[in-house]
Write an enzyme that holds these catalytic residues in place. Sequence first.
Site, PDB file in Angstrom:
ATOM      1  N   VAL A 248       5.203  -0.567   2.776  1.00 45.75           N
ATOM      2  CA  VAL A 248       4.170  -0.781   3.639  1.00 45.75           C
ATOM      3  C   VAL A 248       3.115  -1.620   3.020  1.00 45.75           C
ATOM      4  O   VAL A 248       2.852  -1.560   1.641  1.00 45.75           O
ATOM      5  CB  VAL A 248       3.486   0.660   4.300  1.00 45.75           C
ATOM      6  CG1 VAL A 248       2.058   0.351   5.186  1.00 45.75           C
ATOM      7  CG2 VAL A 248       4.310   1.330   4.887  1.00 45.75           C
TER       8      VAL A 248
ATOM      9  N   ASP B 147       7.231  15.829   9.381  1.00 47.81           N
ATOM     10  CA  ASP B 147       6.915  15.660   7.834  1.00 47.81           C
ATOM     11  C   ASP B 147       5.592  15.688   7.586  1.00 47.81           C
ATOM     12  O   ASP B 147       4.919  14.508   7.136  1.00 47.81           O
ATOM     13  CB  ASP B 147       7.571  14.281   7.451  1.00 47.81           C
ATOM     14  CG  ASP B 147       7.756  14.139   6.263  1.00 47.81           C
ATOM     15  OD1 ASP B 147       7.592  14.947   5.277  1.00 47.81           O
ATOM     16  OD2 ASP B 147       7.984  12.829   5.561  1.00 47.81           O
TER      17      ASP B 147
ATOM     18  N   ILE C 192       0.744  -1.075   0.008  1.00 46.20           N
ATOM     19  CA  ILE C 192      -0.083   0.046  -0.010  1.00 46.20           C
ATOM     20  C   ILE C 192       0.872   1.243   0.040  1.00 46.20           C
ATOM     21  O   ILE C 192       0.441   2.347  -0.230  1.00 46.20           O
ATOM     22  CB  ILE C 192      -0.781   0.128   1.129  1.00 46.20           C
ATOM     23  CG1 ILE C 192      -0.257  -0.159   2.470  1.00 46.20           C
ATOM     24  CG2 ILE C 192      -2.074  -0.696   0.987  1.00 46.20           C
ATOM     25  CD1 ILE C 192      -1.358  -0.277   3.652  1.00 46.20           C
ATOM     26  N   GLY C 193       2.142   1.092   0.197  1.00 45.11           N
ATOM     27  CA  GLY C 193       2.967   2.334   0.281  1.00 45.11           C
ATOM     28  C   GLY C 193       4.154   2.047  -0.061  1.00 45.11           C
ATOM     29  O   GLY C 193       4.826   1.171   0.458  1.00 45.11           O
ATOM     30  N   GLU C 194       4.983   2.896  -0.705  1.00 46.01           N
ATOM     31  CA  GLU C 194       6.321   2.615  -1.100  1.00 46.01           C
ATOM     32  C   GLU C 194       7.081   3.876  -0.825  1.00 46.01           C
ATOM     33  O   GLU C 194       6.873   4.639  -1.863  1.00 46.01           O
ATOM     34  CB  GLU C 194       6.617   1.989  -2.293  1.00 46.01           C
ATOM     35  CG  GLU C 194       7.631   1.132  -2.416  1.00 46.01           C
ATOM     36  CD  GLU C 194       7.477   0.220  -3.246  1.00 46.01           C
ATOM     37  OE1 GLU C 194       8.636  -0.762  -3.526  1.00 46.01           O
ATOM     38  OE2 GLU C 194       6.709  -0.066  -4.217  1.00 46.01           O
ATOM     39  N   GLY C 195       8.039   4.174   0.041  1.00 44.11           N
ATOM     40  CA  GLY C 195       8.375   5.329   0.248  1.00 44.11           C
ATOM     41  C   GLY C 195       9.969   5.441   0.283  1.00 44.11           C
ATOM     42  O   GLY C 195      10.475   4.536  -0.152  1.00 44.11           O
TER      43      GLY C 195
ATOM     44  N   PHE D 124      11.727   5.411   3.013  1.00 43.80           N
ATOM     45  CA  PHE D 124      12.395   4.734   4.081  1.00 43.80           C
ATOM     46  C   PHE D 124      11.547   3.735   4.317  1.00 43.80           C
ATOM     47  O   PHE D 124      12.067   2.770   5.388  1.00 43.80           O
ATOM     48  CB  PHE D 124      12.041   5.623   5.485  1.00 43.80           C
ATOM     49  CG  PHE D 124      12.626   6.959   5.114  1.00 43.80           C
ATOM     50  CD1 PHE D 124      14.185   7.279   5.017  1.00 43.80           C
ATOM     51  CD2 PHE D 124      11.746   8.134   5.043  1.00 43.80           C
ATOM     52  CE1 PHE D 124      14.323   8.635   4.926  1.00 43.80           C
ATOM     53  CE2 PHE D 124      12.580   9.509   4.941  1.00 43.80           C
ATOM     54  CZ  PHE D 124      13.744   9.472   4.707  1.00 43.80           C
ATOM     55  N   SER D 125      10.781   3.182   3.827  1.00 42.50           N
ATOM     56  CA  SER D 125       9.912   1.728   3.778  1.00 42.50           C
ATOM     57  C   SER D 125       9.165   1.350   2.872  1.00 42.50           C
ATOM     58  O   SER D 125       8.708   2.251   2.030  1.00 42.50           O
ATOM     59  CB  SER D 125       9.015   2.168   5.240  1.00 42.50           C
ATOM     60  OG  SER D 125       7.904   2.870   5.016  1.00 42.50           O
TER      61      SER D 125
ATOM     62  N   LYS E  26       4.930  -2.035   8.158  1.00 45.08           N
ATOM     63  CA  LYS E  26       5.851  -1.461   7.795  1.00 45.08           C
ATOM     64  C   LYS E  26       7.419  -2.067   7.850  1.00 45.08           C
ATOM     65  O   LYS E  26       7.842  -1.996   8.807  1.00 45.08           O
ATOM     66  CB  LYS E  26       5.773  -0.004   8.422  1.00 45.08           C
ATOM     67  CG  LYS E  26       6.660   0.926   8.038  1.00 45.08           C
ATOM     68  CD  LYS E  26       6.438   2.481   8.710  1.00 45.08           C
ATOM     69  CE  LYS E  26       7.232   3.462   8.104  1.00 45.08           C
ATOM     70  NZ  LYS E  26       7.208   4.765   8.584  1.00 45.08           N
TER      71      LYS E  26
HETATM   72  P1  ADP Z   1       7.327   6.215   4.880  1.00 48.60           P
HETATM   73  O1  ADP Z   1       8.248   6.443   6.262  1.00 48.60           O
HETATM   74  O2  ADP Z   1       7.914   5.268   4.065  1.00 48.60           O
HETATM   75  O3  ADP Z   1       6.782   7.293   4.359  1.00 48.60           O
HETATM   76  P2  ADP Z   1       4.566   5.818   6.245  1.00 48.60           P
HETATM   77  O4  ADP Z   1       4.582   5.376   7.640  1.00 48.60           O
HETATM   78  O5  ADP Z   1       4.369   7.161   5.934  1.00 48.60           O
HETATM   79  O6  ADP Z   1       6.001   5.220   5.506  1.00 48.60           O
HETATM   80  O7  ADP Z   1       3.748   4.755   5.224  1.00 48.60           O
HETATM   81  C1  ADP Z   1       3.833   4.872   3.917  1.00 48.60           C
HETATM   82  C2  ADP Z   1       2.295   4.755   3.324  1.00 48.60           C
HETATM   83  O8  ADP Z   1       1.716   3.384   3.875  1.00 48.60           O
HETATM   84  C3  ADP Z   1       1.330   5.778   3.844  1.00 48.60           C
HETATM   85  O9  ADP Z   1       1.423   6.886   3.192  1.00 48.60           O
HETATM   86  C4  ADP Z   1       0.120   5.040   3.705  1.00 48.60           C
HETATM   87  O10 ADP Z   1      -0.448   5.109   2.363  1.00 48.60           O
HETATM   88  C5  ADP Z   1       0.128   3.441   3.955  1.00 48.60           C
HETATM   89  N1  ADP Z   1       0.193   3.324   5.470  1.00 48.60           N
HETATM   90  C6  ADP Z   1       0.903   3.457   6.347  1.00 48.60           C
HETATM   91  N2  ADP Z   1       0.579   3.245   7.500  1.00 48.60           N
HETATM   92  C7  ADP Z   1      -0.614   2.652   7.271  1.00 48.60           C
HETATM   93  C8  ADP Z   1      -1.805   2.159   8.097  1.00 48.60           C
HETATM   94  N3  ADP Z   1      -1.588   2.100   9.450  1.00 48.60           N
HETATM   95  N4  ADP Z   1      -2.877   1.849   7.564  1.00 48.60           N
HETATM   96  C9  ADP Z   1      -3.088   1.847   6.153  1.00 48.60           C
HETATM   97  N5  ADP Z   1      -2.059   2.498   5.428  1.00 48.60           N
HETATM   98  C10 ADP Z   1      -0.933   2.904   5.928  1.00 48.60           C
HETATM   99 MG    MG Z   2       5.516   8.877   5.104  1.00 46.31          MG
END
Ligand code: ADP
Ligand code: MG
Length: 391
Positions: free
Chosen positions: A37, A169, A29-32, A34-35, A82
Amino acid sequence: VEDSVAEDMQRLERSFRGFSKKYRLINRIGEGTFSTVYKAEDLHYESYSNKWDLDEKENLYSPSGRKTHQSGQRRPHFVAIKKIYVTSSPQRIMNELDLLHDLRHSDAICPLITAFRDKDQVVAILPYFRHLDFRAYFRDMNVADMRIYFRSLFTALAAVHDSNILHRDIKPTNFLYDTHRKRGVLVDFGLAERHGTDHQPCLCTLRKEDRKQRIQQSYNHTHDHPLGYPKGDQRPSLRANRAGTRGFRAPEVLFKCTAQTTKIDVWSAGIILLTILARRFPFFNSSDDIDAVIELATVFGKAKMKKCAMLHGQMFECNIPTIGEEGYTLEKIIIWSTRSVTRDKYGNKIRLGAAEAEAVEFLEACLAMNPDQRISAADALQHPFLKERDG
Ligand code: ADP
Ligand code: MG
């Protein structure tokens, strides 16, 4: 995509034996930076906390405490996994987990369920929070929607700041908002820090008269060092924390203030509001800090930028002819970006309606250049724009 998620699952299983018995990855669901998800099903359901209960209809956790889990029945429920990149420093990872632990009591902040470590690989398990991509809804928000969104965001910020933590952030991808339930949670404490962690003297912490004197002294002495710091200074060179996301950085971050406060988050939240009111995302889109300062100057004008730079012992000079001395009002900026004409059929200047005007007044309080004059998150909740009304 399916295949690579399966591969990721195998990799996680290799690092953490028994992982696949506990969790089933569903998708990424997420690819940033730093991580990565993932959304996953938690195969061993237990009630994690009374504050975050499973909403049976929706299969997600909600921080309400309304229902409690009936033991014996196992239902699917979801978590966010994550996976923090191994390139992140151990201190950074420790910091994130530590701060999340501190903030576990706030409903507006996504809590940490647990975390696993294998050598340099760390995964954090969070309750899954359903949300929409900001770009899918921000253009359709009316002022009433904005009030609810920002009440939720500022409630989270007030809790973070009350714990003396700077999130650093604040931006739409780090505030997961569910437009149906009209609730959001703050995530991503990867850049967060405790107030005062890397504080060093900055001119902005001095009284006005003392600051003026310091600036005068430095003009008299020499020109090739930052304002206010004498030549041959034996102290370690000043390093300001610049962490954050381009377009959302507060002016004091851009001007390398070494005594940054929780007000940097209020600025970033203000940028989100500006984005929604102007219906433009991203509103600021600089590639570096110099560009970012120029973008701010375009809106706020050279005079304010100069004054702001001076506050932190920096110089601001700009000879771009299109950038004016005085800049524009935020009302004007919003009218320009949202209306095709700026005058009505009688030739009168178009003004914002009362509700939008109130939002802009709040926006101005969030985007005060001087952090001392910028509204705090706690005060923001008392502002007419956010204050709950009766009826
Ligand atoms: P990063 O440090 O890589 O930015 P984030 O904690 O911001 O990591 O998470 C990246 C993305 O993953 C978020 O923008 C969101 O879309 C998804 N995500 C993170 N935590 C959750 C959660 N608890 N429930 C649903 N989606 C999540
Ligand atoms: Mg983030």
